[in-house]
Enzyme design. Structure first.
Site, PDB file in Angstrom:
ATOM      1  N   TRP A 111      18.665  30.063  75.651  1.00 12.58           N
ATOM      2  CA  TRP A 111      19.547  28.907  74.655  1.00 12.58           C
ATOM      3  C   TRP A 111      18.348  30.125  73.551  1.00 12.58           C
ATOM      4  O   TRP A 111      17.449  30.332  73.388  1.00 12.58           O
ATOM      5  CB  TRP A 111      18.120  28.450  74.789  1.00 12.58           C
ATOM      6  CG  TRP A 111      18.251  26.862  75.432  1.00 12.58           C
ATOM      7  CD1 TRP A 111      17.659  25.863  75.885  1.00 12.58           C
ATOM      8  CD2 TRP A 111      19.556  26.592  76.054  1.00 12.58           C
ATOM      9  NE1 TRP A 111      17.788  25.054  76.835  1.00 12.58           N
ATOM     10  CE2 TRP A 111      19.391  25.784  76.624  1.00 12.58           C
ATOM     11  CE3 TRP A 111      20.889  26.962  76.292  1.00 12.58           C
ATOM     12  CZ2 TRP A 111      20.545  24.882  77.634  1.00 12.58           C
ATOM     13  CZ3 TRP A 111      21.555  26.660  76.772  1.00 12.58           C
ATOM     14  CH2 TRP A 111      21.546  26.103  77.636  1.00 12.58           C
ATOM     15  N   ASN A 139      25.575  23.875  73.530  1.00 16.01           N
ATOM     16  CA  ASN A 139      25.585  23.177  74.783  1.00 16.01           C
ATOM     17  C   ASN A 139      26.059  21.854  75.408  1.00 16.01           C
ATOM     18  O   ASN A 139      25.223  20.817  74.782  1.00 16.01           O
ATOM     19  CB  ASN A 139      24.495  24.449  75.346  1.00 16.01           C
ATOM     20  CG  ASN A 139      24.064  23.158  76.856  1.00 16.01           C
ATOM     21  OD1 ASN A 139      25.202  23.499  77.390  1.00 16.01           O
ATOM     22  ND2 ASN A 139      22.900  21.934  77.339  1.00 16.01           N
ATOM     23  N   GLU A 140      27.701  22.256  75.789  1.00 18.52           N
ATOM     24  CA  GLU A 140      28.129  21.147  76.391  1.00 18.52           C
ATOM     25  C   GLU A 140      28.175  20.051  74.685  1.00 18.52           C
ATOM     26  O   GLU A 140      27.970  19.202  74.923  1.00 18.52           O
ATOM     27  CB  GLU A 140      27.348  19.775  77.522  1.00 18.52           C
ATOM     28  CG  GLU A 140      27.052  21.494  78.575  1.00 18.52           C
ATOM     29  CD  GLU A 140      26.783  20.836  80.091  1.00 18.52           C
ATOM     30  OE1 GLU A 140      26.982  21.320  81.013  1.00 18.52           O
ATOM     31  OE2 GLU A 140      25.700  19.522  79.625  1.00 18.52           O
ATOM     32  N   GLU A 180      28.993  27.802  83.351  1.00 20.27           N
ATOM     33  CA  GLU A 180      27.929  27.203  84.547  1.00 20.27           C
ATOM     34  C   GLU A 180      28.726  26.603  85.405  1.00 20.27           C
ATOM     35  O   GLU A 180      29.265  26.434  85.822  1.00 20.27           O
ATOM     36  CB  GLU A 180      27.016  25.960  84.029  1.00 20.27           C
ATOM     37  CG  GLU A 180      26.092  26.169  82.497  1.00 20.27           C
ATOM     38  CD  GLU A 180      25.500  24.794  82.170  1.00 20.27           C
ATOM     39  OE1 GLU A 180      25.232  23.507  82.470  1.00 20.27           O
ATOM     40  OE2 GLU A 180      24.896  24.495  80.680  1.00 20.27           O
TER      41      GLU A 180
END
Length: 457
Positions: free
Chosen positions: A114, A229-230, A350
């Site tokens: 991150w 992220n996602e 991931e």
């Protein structure tokens, strides 16, 4: 790369001393071939005076392949999301170095982490465009340590989820500023919140590292920027709202940093634009979250596709063979799409399995990992679009309190560590076939072809 040079007679004759040593040491015929290959390379670079280390340069892409210094770059990697936060405190900073050191020891060359922490404990961005310099220096440390261990970073710029702030924190900031906001998905559409995000992007990309004096947007240690992220936008299943955000932000990142690669951060769910591909989704719910794998990745400024693999949370927490079957079809469908429709690499950014799942054991985790690795190898050996994968997630010892169930501690998992190391070695070897002047050739049978699938090392 079609016209390869074959080994000449002199090169073949140089193998005799190695062959004698192989016999004396009881080394298998496979390893003889590998040692022959390595010895030949060492002699060539010595002959040409090329002993100096190759320059640390940016990863780029050529069609559906990643390249470094003009040569293929297929990789094995990992996630450790908390590196910046741990680097803030002297008491935990050593864990950053430790995880890079351990990752490097098993050949992992890319880490995703991150580059955000919004409004939370140890926040990087305390309020819009207001930063904690000590936390930024911690991120500087993460980059400098990664470079020392020759690990490249994928840096994610915001979270879809509440952890570390995310889009909900941006919405809270907007409400504090008097905006009339009704949903966390307003993050994608409200102009003020989009401006907050852009300001963060601009600040991070233009950051000058206090340890290396290199601006982030010029740093070859950075593999790519990840928009989010996602990302999901469940308030608009059509996908139009998220699509517009991706189109705006991908171009914006490129306007500041045209050198580095950009990816979105998607989980890989198929959406309305490709009804014929929805069959590969883990559930009908997956097509209702506002993402659209093909459409999203056709956006200007996006360089490669991202996919996640979590059959244990998407299908059923109870471990079963269905998870392996899903993983195979999920990977293959996305590699096919990256090659046939998108013309770009795909990275499985991931993948993992939780130790908390009913029926979990180490053997199952090893089976899942081996399945992912072998599917990627099938693409690699053809020079295909399966660029790499990133395990979720790698932890050093002493960080168990951060474990979400998916943590892999190499020192406590020898079988898993061996599988990771073998995959890394295979990919490094494959990359070397080209970087070592193509003496065998990527697309032809060669002495090391067996090595890519040999399970006993």
């Amino acid at each position: 790369m079609e016209n390869h040079i074959k080994p000449d007679r002199n090169h073949t004759e140089m193998r005799s001393p190695t062959t004698q040593k192989c016999k004396a040491w009881g080394i298998s015929s496979l390893w003889k071939k590998i040692l022959h290959f390595l010895l030949g390379h060492v002699l060539r670079i010595y002959h040409h005076g090329e002993m100096e280390e190759e320059a640390w340069s940016r990863v780029q892409k050529n069609g559906n392949q990643f390249i470094v210094n003009g040569q293929p770059f297929y990789f094995n990697g990992f996630n450790t999301y908390w590196l910046m936060v741990f680097a803030v405190d002297r008491s935990t900073r050593g864990k950053v170095t430790e995880v890079f050191k351990q990752a490097s020891a098993v050949g992992l060359t890319v880490c995703r982490t991150w580059a955000f922490n919004d409004g939370q404990w140890r926040a990087l961005q305390k309020t819009p465009s207001v930063y904690d310099e000590e936390v930024f220096k911690a991120l500087d440390f993460v980059l400098s340590e990664a470079e020392k261990y020759k690990i490249r970073l994928i840096l994610s710029l915001v979270n879809n989820w509440e952890a570390y702030g995310g889009k909900s924190q941006y919405v809270k900031w907007g409400k504090d500023a008097g905006l009339n906001l009704t949903s966390d998905d307003d993050f994608f559409s409200h102009p003020t919140l989009r401006s907050y995000y852009k300001a963060h992007v601009k600040t991070v990309l233009n950051r000058v590292n206090t340890l290396t004096n290199i601006t982030y947007k010029d740093d070859p240690t950075i593999f790519a920027w990840e928009l989010m992220n996602e990302p999901r936008c469940e308030s608009d299943p059509s996908g139009n709202k998220l699509q517009a955000w991706i189109e705006e932000m991908a171009v914006y990142v490129k306007s500041i940093d045209p050198k580095h690669l950009v990816e979105i951060g998607l989980e890989g769910f198929y959406g309305p634009s490709t009804p014929n591909r929805i069959q590969f989704n883990p559930s009908t719910y997956a097509q209702q979250v506002g993402t659209d794998f093909i459409r999203n990745h056709q956006v200007l400024g996006v360089d490669f596709a991202s996919v996640h693999i979590y059959p244990d949370s998407w299908i059923s927490q109870t471990i079963s063979d269905a998870h392996i079957d899903f993983t195979k079809s999920w990977i293959q469908s996305h590699i096919d799409d990256a090659e046939n429709f998108l013309g770009m690499p795909v990275v499985f950014t991931e993948f993992g399995v939780s130790t908390k799942d009913p029926g979990y054991n180490t053997t199952y985790r090893d089976t899942l990992m081996s399945t992912v690795y072998k599917m990627l190898l099938n693409s690699t050996r053809k020079g295909g679009g399966g660029g790499g994968c990133l395990l979720w997630q790698l932890f050093p010892e002493g960080t168990d309190y951060m474990d979400d169930g998916y943590a892999v501690i190499l020192s406590k998992s020898p079988s898993t560590s061996n599988i990771i190391s073998l995959q890394s070695t295979r990919l490094t070897t494959f990359n070397s076939l080209c970087s070592w002047r193509c003496h065998w050739g990527c697309k032809k049978k060669h002495a090391l072809d067996t090595f890519l699938y040999h399970d006993e090392l």
